[in-house]
Design an enzyme around this catalytic site. Structure first.
Site, PDB file in Angstrom:
ATOM      1  N   ASP A  46       7.030 -10.903  20.403  1.00  0.00           N
ATOM      2  CA  ASP A  46       6.040 -11.695  19.663  1.00  0.00           C
ATOM      3  C   ASP A  46       6.467 -13.159  19.578  1.00  0.00           C
ATOM      4  OD1 ASP A  46       3.842 -12.335  18.118  1.00  0.00           O
ATOM      5  OD2 ASP A  46       4.696 -11.578  16.260  1.00  0.00           O
TER       6      ASP A  46
ATOM      7  N   PHE B 196      -4.502   0.226  14.016  1.00  0.00           N
ATOM      8  CA  PHE B 196      -4.035  -0.332  12.744  1.00  0.00           C
ATOM      9  C   PHE B 196      -3.786  -1.842  12.857  1.00  0.00           C
ATOM     10  CE2 PHE B 196      -0.444  -1.709  10.135  1.00  0.00           C
ATOM     11  CZ  PHE B 196      -0.795  -1.283   8.864  1.00  0.00           C
TER      12      PHE B 196
ATOM     13  N   LYS C 242       6.231  -3.459  18.134  1.00  0.00           N
ATOM     14  CA  LYS C 242       6.459  -4.075  16.827  1.00  0.00           C
ATOM     15  C   LYS C 242       5.826  -3.323  15.661  1.00  0.00           C
ATOM     16  CE  LYS C 242       5.852  -8.407  14.263  1.00  0.00           C
ATOM     17  NZ  LYS C 242       5.348  -9.793  14.279  1.00  0.00           N
TER      18      LYS C 242
ATOM     19  N   LYS D 122       0.820  -1.220   0.000  1.00  0.00           N
ATOM     20  CA  LYS D 122       0.000   0.000   0.000  1.00  0.00           C
ATOM     21  C   LYS D 122       0.853   1.268   0.000  1.00  0.00           C
ATOM     22  CE  LYS D 122      -1.963  -1.439   3.795  1.00  0.00           C
ATOM     23  NZ  LYS D 122      -1.386  -2.792   3.883  1.00  0.00           N
TER      24      LYS D 122
ATOM     25  N   PHE E 224      12.881  -4.609   4.824  1.00  0.00           N
ATOM     26  CA  PHE E 224      13.836  -5.316   5.691  1.00  0.00           C
ATOM     27  C   PHE E 224      13.093  -6.144   6.730  1.00  0.00           C
ATOM     28  CE2 PHE E 224      15.994  -4.100   9.903  1.00  0.00           C
ATOM     29  CZ  PHE E 224      16.636  -5.326  10.047  1.00  0.00           C
TER      30      PHE E 224
ATOM     31  N   ASP F 100      10.679 -11.248   8.664  1.00  0.00           N
ATOM     32  CA  ASP F 100       9.476 -11.783   9.303  1.00  0.00           C
ATOM     33  C   ASP F 100       8.939 -12.993   8.549  1.00  0.00           C
ATOM     34  OD1 ASP F 100       7.640 -11.220  11.549  1.00  0.00           O
ATOM     35  OD2 ASP F 100       6.135 -11.014   9.982  1.00  0.00           O
TER      36      ASP F 100
ATOM     37  N   ARG G 137       3.632 -12.843  -0.044  1.00  0.00           N
ATOM     38  CA  ARG G 137       3.710 -11.491   0.496  1.00  0.00           C
ATOM     39  C   ARG G 137       3.410 -10.518  -0.622  1.00  0.00           C
ATOM     40  NH1 ARG G 137       3.489  -8.983   5.232  1.00  0.00           N
ATOM     41  NH2 ARG G 137       4.929 -10.499   6.180  1.00  0.00           N
TER      42      ARG G 137
ATOM     43  N   ASP H  66       8.319 -16.637  10.165  1.00  0.00           N
ATOM     44  CA  ASP H  66       6.944 -17.136  10.230  1.00  0.00           C
ATOM     45  C   ASP H  66       6.641 -18.218   9.194  1.00  0.00           C
ATOM     46  OD1 ASP H  66       6.471 -15.396  12.269  1.00  0.00           O
ATOM     47  OD2 ASP H  66       5.361 -13.932  11.075  1.00  0.00           O
TER      48      ASP H  66
ATOM     49  N   ASP I  36      -5.354  -5.184  11.031  1.00  0.00           N
ATOM     50  CA  ASP I  36      -4.532  -6.174  10.334  1.00  0.00           C
ATOM     51  C   ASP I  36      -4.855  -7.594  10.787  1.00  0.00           C
ATOM     52  OD1 ASP I  36      -3.062  -4.777   8.460  1.00  0.00           O
ATOM     53  OD2 ASP I  36      -1.124  -5.396   9.255  1.00  0.00           O
ATOM     54  N   ASP I  37      -5.024  -7.770  12.094  1.00  0.00           N
ATOM     55  CA  ASP I  37      -5.345  -9.102  12.621  1.00  0.00           C
ATOM     56  C   ASP I  37      -6.701  -9.578  12.112  1.00  0.00           C
ATOM     57  OD1 ASP I  37      -2.964  -8.958  13.955  1.00  0.00           O
ATOM     58  OD2 ASP I  37      -3.827  -8.836  15.964  1.00  0.00           O
TER      59      ASP I  37
END
Length: 410
Positions: A231, A296, A257, A114, A155, A160, A169, A164, A300-301
């Site tokens: 996290d 925000f 984070k 975005k 980065f 990440d 992505r 994960d 996202d979650d």
């Protein structure tokens, strides 16, 4: 079967080592940087206007922009120009293979998504100094500073995705998933971060706020890495850590984070670039930005679970990855003993049937409706704070964020 388990364990061990090494490296770099600052603070004024003894002069930008066009269009043009110009200025390595790799790696990982964080710098500068932003060089400087945040974002995301085990992505395979890349992506993370400071020095090194910008990026990088560590420690894979899935822990992770680099960093960059120096202004901005950052992340979650992968650009994996998300924190608080047992048995399992069971409990608990209530209440609460506590000149900054984020679908 035993052979497959052994391979999996070896792969997991490798990823854990990479994750810990990455975080330790960031921490060590930050510690060294702070030691450096202690020794350098006394000589900053004397060194102002120089880089390693070489005078720094304002940059004359050679790209052609039409400032009447949408910011995103111009922003992307600045990216193309910056990559090309940095390539021409790079005096470290002229190996064709390296040069090609760097260009491809940056084009694959940086200019997608975005671009909200980068464009926020431009928006903040326009809110504070619309007349100044009508000057092309000032406008390009704001865009370049915004792109530094997008380099930072790239980065973080490349690292990440490795930690994960993500698959996609921004609508394409994760960088490390490309056969020719693999764990070379770990080194690419380091390169992406290094580019930030080379870009800052090359194009913004002449500005009075240059040292503040460098320190800001170091501080935010450290905060974000600590948030990532928190996290990872809160929700390790294949381990029942449900006692950690509380809103207190969730907010702690989000503040470090997400909120620092997503909302506060672009806001602080814009303030610095427009000549704001009052410490109270930055303190007030940080407090509000952290609230917006939490808002925000909750969005996202929610989108990770309920968003359209074609729209958000990735397959949501928070349930499979055992993430301490807003949804699971709400579920553990509201669930009956029977529902909680289902979540504990199914959460964190890379099995579509297990994921479906968790989502079924979410539906029973009406978490979609709860999210809609949260979104409206949070929006209204932040707006009230902005209206009542923020000077009128700065209010448009936060209005821009709220208008951009409210009821977003990606």
């Amino acid at each position: 079967l035993e052979h497959k388990h052994l391979n999996f364990l070896m792969e997991l061990q490798s990823v854990v080592k990479i994750s810990v090494g990455y975080l330790a490296g960031v921490g060590t770099a930050y510690a060294l940087y702070r030691l450096y600052r202690v020794g350098k603070d006394a000589s900053v004024k004397a060194a102002e206007g120089t880089q390693g003894g070489t005078p720094v002069h304002p940059v004359t930008y050679t790209l052609d922009l039409d400032l009447s066009k949408p910011d995103k269009e111009n922003f992307l043009k600045v990216f193309e120009w910056t990559v090309k110009d940095m390539k021409e200025k790079d005096d470290f390595c002229d190996n064709p293979e390296v040069v090609q790799w760097l260009e491809e790696m940056q084009n694959y990982n940086v200019p997608h998504g975005k671009l909200t964080r980068g464009l926020a710098v431009v928006a903040v500068c326009k809110c504070l100094d619309a007349e100044g932003m009508s000057n092309k060089d000032t406008y390009v400087s704001a865009c370049i500073l915004g792109w530094c945040i997008e380099w930072l974002q790239a980065f973080f995301l490349v690292a990440d995705d490795i930690m994960d085990h993500s698959i996609t992505r921004r609508g394409q395979p994760c960088w490390y998933k490309l056969p020719k890349v693999g764990m070379v992506a770990v080194n690419d993370c380091c390169i992406l971060e290094a580019f930030i400071y080379r870009i800052l020095r090359t194009y913004l090194g002449h500005l009075p706020c240059y040292h503040q910008l460098v320190e800001l990026f170091h501080d935010v990088s450290y905060a974000t890495s600590i948030g990532q560590l928190l996290d990872l420690l809160t929700a390790p894979e294949d381990k029942d850590n449900f006692h950690n899935y509380t809103m207190t822990r969730f907010c702690e992770i989000v503040k470090m984070k997400t909120a620092h680099y997503t909302i506060f960093l672009p806001t602080a960059c814009g303030l610095h670039l427009c000549g704001v120096t009052a410490p109270d202004t930055f303190s007030s901005a940080k407090a509000i930005c952290l609230k917006i950052g939490e808002y925000f992340q909750v969005q996202d979650d929610f989108l990770d679970c309920y968003g359209d992968p074609e729209v958000i650009g990735k397959m949501g994996t928070d349930i499979e990855d055992n993430k301490c998300s807003w949804l699971v924190c709400q579920a553990t608080k509201l669930a009956t003993p029977k529902q909680l047992a289902i979540i504990k048995k199914s959460y964190g399992k890379k099995d579509p049937k297990a994921v479906a069971k968790v989502k079924k409990v979410y539906k029973e608990l009406k978490l979609q409706e709860l999210f809609q209530q949260y979104e409206q209440c949070s929006h209204d609460s932040i707006l009230e704070v902005v209206t009542s506590e923020v000077p009128s000149k700065l209010q448009p900054i936060y209005h821009w964020y709220l208008n951009k984020l409210f009821k977003r679908n990606k």
